[in-house]
Design an enzyme around this catalytic site. Structure first.
Site, PDB file in Angstrom:
ATOM      1  N   LYS A  68       0.841  -1.206   0.000  1.00  9.39           N
ATOM      2  CA  LYS A  68       0.000   0.000   0.000  1.00  9.39           C
ATOM      3  C   LYS A  68       0.880   1.263   0.000  1.00  9.39           C
ATOM      4  CE  LYS A  68      -2.139  -1.506   3.718  1.00  9.39           C
ATOM      5  NZ  LYS A  68      -1.527  -2.855   3.791  1.00  9.39           N
ATOM      6  N   THR A  69       1.872   1.292   0.886  1.00  8.95           N
ATOM      7  CA  THR A  69       2.744   2.474   0.966  1.00  8.95           C
ATOM      8  C   THR A  69       3.538   2.627  -0.323  1.00  8.95           C
ATOM      9  OG1 THR A  69       2.951   1.957   3.307  1.00  8.95           O
ATOM     10  CG2 THR A  69       4.478   3.598   2.434  1.00  8.95           C
ATOM     11  N   ASP A 113      -1.731   6.662   6.422  1.00 10.68           N
ATOM     12  CA  ASP A 113      -1.703   5.232   6.729  1.00 10.68           C
ATOM     13  C   ASP A 113      -2.659   4.986   7.905  1.00 10.68           C
ATOM     14  OD1 ASP A 113      -0.900   2.658   6.428  1.00 10.68           O
ATOM     15  OD2 ASP A 113       1.061   2.894   7.374  1.00 10.68           O
ATOM     16  N   THR A 162      -5.716  -1.591   6.903  1.00 11.83           N
ATOM     17  CA  THR A 162      -5.791  -3.056   6.961  1.00 11.83           C
ATOM     18  C   THR A 162      -7.240  -3.474   7.237  1.00 11.83           C
ATOM     19  OG1 THR A 162      -5.188  -2.826   9.284  1.00 11.83           O
ATOM     20  CG2 THR A 162      -3.432  -3.452   7.764  1.00 11.83           C
ATOM     21  N   ARG A 221       6.876  -7.938   1.825  1.00 17.19           N
ATOM     22  CA  ARG A 221       7.735  -7.464   2.929  1.00 17.19           C
ATOM     23  C   ARG A 221       8.387  -8.658   3.629  1.00 17.19           C
ATOM     24  NH1 ARG A 221       4.745  -4.026   6.798  1.00 17.19           N
ATOM     25  NH2 ARG A 221       5.185  -2.377   5.305  1.00 17.19           N
TER      26      ARG A 221
HETATM   27  P1  ADP Z   1       2.200  -1.914   3.151  1.00 16.85           P
HETATM   28  O1  ADP Z   1       2.212  -0.410   3.061  1.00 16.85           O
HETATM   29  O2  ADP Z   1       1.000  -2.534   2.508  1.00 16.85           O
HETATM   30  O3  ADP Z   1       2.385  -2.401   4.574  1.00 16.85           O
HETATM   31  P2  ADP Z   1       4.716  -1.735   1.696  1.00 16.85           P
HETATM   32  O4  ADP Z   1       4.302  -0.824   0.604  1.00 16.85           O
HETATM   33  O5  ADP Z   1       5.553  -1.145   2.794  1.00 16.85           O
HETATM   34  O6  ADP Z   1       3.452  -2.482   2.320  1.00 16.85           O
HETATM   35  O7  ADP Z   1       5.478  -2.963   0.980  1.00 16.85           O
HETATM   36  C1  ADP Z   1       6.447  -3.756   1.660  1.00 16.85           C
HETATM   37  C2  ADP Z   1       7.598  -4.049   0.729  1.00 16.85           C
HETATM   38  O8  ADP Z   1       7.154  -4.873  -0.349  1.00 16.85           O
HETATM   39  C3  ADP Z   1       8.196  -2.824   0.035  1.00 16.85           C
HETATM   40  O9  ADP Z   1       9.229  -2.254   0.771  1.00 16.85           O
HETATM   41  C4  ADP Z   1       8.718  -3.371  -1.285  1.00 16.85           C
HETATM   42  O10 ADP Z   1      10.031  -3.876  -1.132  1.00 16.85           O
HETATM   43  C5  ADP Z   1       7.797  -4.529  -1.569  1.00 16.85           C
HETATM   44  N1  ADP Z   1       6.758  -4.155  -2.549  1.00 16.85           N
HETATM   45  C6  ADP Z   1       5.511  -3.712  -2.269  1.00 16.85           C
HETATM   46  N2  ADP Z   1       4.800  -3.503  -3.390  1.00 16.85           N
HETATM   47  C7  ADP Z   1       5.630  -3.795  -4.414  1.00 16.85           C
HETATM   48  C8  ADP Z   1       5.464  -3.812  -5.847  1.00 16.85           C
HETATM   49  N3  ADP Z   1       4.301  -3.477  -6.428  1.00 16.85           N
HETATM   50  N4  ADP Z   1       6.532  -4.225  -6.603  1.00 16.85           N
HETATM   51  C9  ADP Z   1       7.681  -4.595  -6.025  1.00 16.85           C
HETATM   52  N5  ADP Z   1       7.885  -4.604  -4.678  1.00 16.85           N
HETATM   53  C10 ADP Z   1       6.882  -4.223  -3.879  1.00 16.85           C
END
Ligand code: ADP
Length: 346
Positions: A68-69, A113, A162, A221
């Site tokens: 998401k981030t 977030d 979430t 992640r």
């Molecule tokens: P969330 O915000 O949903 O908790 P993140 O955006 O922090 O998740 O994603 C966690 C990790 O997953 C990122 O640091 C990155 O390395 C990897 N990641 C997430 N989305 C992608 C994507 N579309 N392509 C490649 N890697 C990704």
């Protein structure tokens, strides 16, 4: 109850965060994942840029660690916009939000977030900001009170959560684009691990990376985190090269089993099976027995167990399925309830 360090927990620790930021894709065409979602974002970004408008507000929901981030940053990059980042719990007073909103420049992206944790008092100010790009607030009280209207520059709000179910309907309906992020396929996780291994210039066997992707709980992640653990293990216990044997040994040491379940996942299922006869049992009771926060279990542990079919959610509570018994090597004994056979897969 003794607890192992849980390395598959999706919440990001500080060291993990630095590593993740370094490995995060910046552009849409570097992103791995659903082609439909990427196409949807590409169209929305292109249309907004052609009209010289900010992109529509976006809501991204799904379990932690799925991207998401990352998508919020990618959207801002593709819009050539600046991103301001905050979170629901950080915005304790309306003034916190108003301060941020009034400092946004035209087409900036505001990323919130855990948007489901905005307080109702703060949330009230979000509606006119999202809809009409303005904030109204009252100063002074009694006969001296007056309302001040502040126009805002048009911006894009990206909310991540979430728990989309906890968003109030008025907030949810103000997002023009909403997308649920699903657990990743093993093939996409493998691409992510290959990308990270290349960026870290690791020497590795292809099947070692495949073995890792199968145990990453569908979560990029976690895939990155497993890679880090295996890299450390290979460096200290071997010659630095990642092989299937190093991956197996490193992940075994971390308590991660063949399906990617960690100690917390297994304790969760074991408590339902051993303490509550397989369920159904309320999540609060499991949380109390486990000594964990209910929110952690709902956000982090349950989604993947539900996805693997080892856990079922029924109106009467959580139920360990026969698959969970088999995975933990516990004999499933059908039991009777009110004279009827009770099925764990009910
Ligand atoms: P969330 O915000 O949903 O908790 P993140 O955006 O922090 O998740 O994603 C966690 C990790 O997953 C990122 O640091 C990155 O390395 C990897 N990641 C997430 N989305 C992608 C994507 N579309 N392509 C490649 N890697 C990704």
């Amino acid at each position: 109850m003794a607890r192992q360090k849980i390395i598959t927990s999706e919440s990001a620790g500080a060291d993990d965060e630095q590593f993740n930021i370094a490995l995060r894709p910046r552009r849409l065409d570097e992103c791995i994942g659903s082609p439909e979602l990427m196409e949807k974002i590409r169209i929305a970004v292109t249309a907004a840029r052609e009209r010289s408008e900010p992109m529509e507000h976006v809501l991204l929901h799904g379990p932690p660690g799925l991207g998401k981030t990352t998508l919020a940053y990618v959207i801002a990059h593709e819009m050539a916009a600046t991103i301001k980042v905050t979170s629901g719990p950080a915005l304790t007073r309306p003034g916190d939000l108003i301060g941020i909103l009034t400092n946004l420049e035209a087409s900036d992206v505001l990323f919130i977030d855990e948007i489901h944790r905005l307080s109702p008092a703060v949330e009230e100010y979000i509606y006119p900001a999202m809809e009409e790009f303005k904030v109204d607030f009252v100063v002074d009280s009694g006969m001296h009170s007056r309302t001040i209207n502040l126009p805002l520059k048009p911006f894009t709000l990206i909310g991540a959560t979430t728990r989309a179910g906890l968003l109030s309907p008025p907030l949810r309906t103000r997002f023009g684009i909403a997308h649920h992020l699903e657990f990743w396929s093993d093939a996409d996780l493998l691409k992510r691990i290959e990308m990270s291994a290349a960026m870290l210039q690791l020497s590795c066997d292809a099947d070692a990376l495949t073995a890792m992707s199968r145990r990453a709980r569908g979560t990029p992640r976690i895939a990155n985190r497993l890679l880090r653990r295996c890299r450390d293990y290979a460096q200290v216990k071997g010659d630095g090269r990642l092989t299937v044997d190093t991956v197996d040994a490193a992940l075994k040491l971390e308590g991660i089993d063949v399906l990617g379940l960690d100690e917390l996942d297994r304790q969760f299922l074991r408590i339902i099976i051993e303490t509550y006869s397989g369920g159904p049992v309320g999540i609060e009771a499991v949380a109390a027995t486990l000594g964990e926060e209910t929110d952690t279990l709902v956000d982090v542990v349950e989604p993947f167990l539900l996805q693997t079919g080892m856990l079922a959610r029924t109106r009467r509570g959580r139920l360990a399925t026969i698959k969970a018994y088999e995975h933990l090597g516990v004999k499933y004994a059908p039991r009777e309830e009110n004279g009827k056979l009770f099925e764990a897969d009910a």
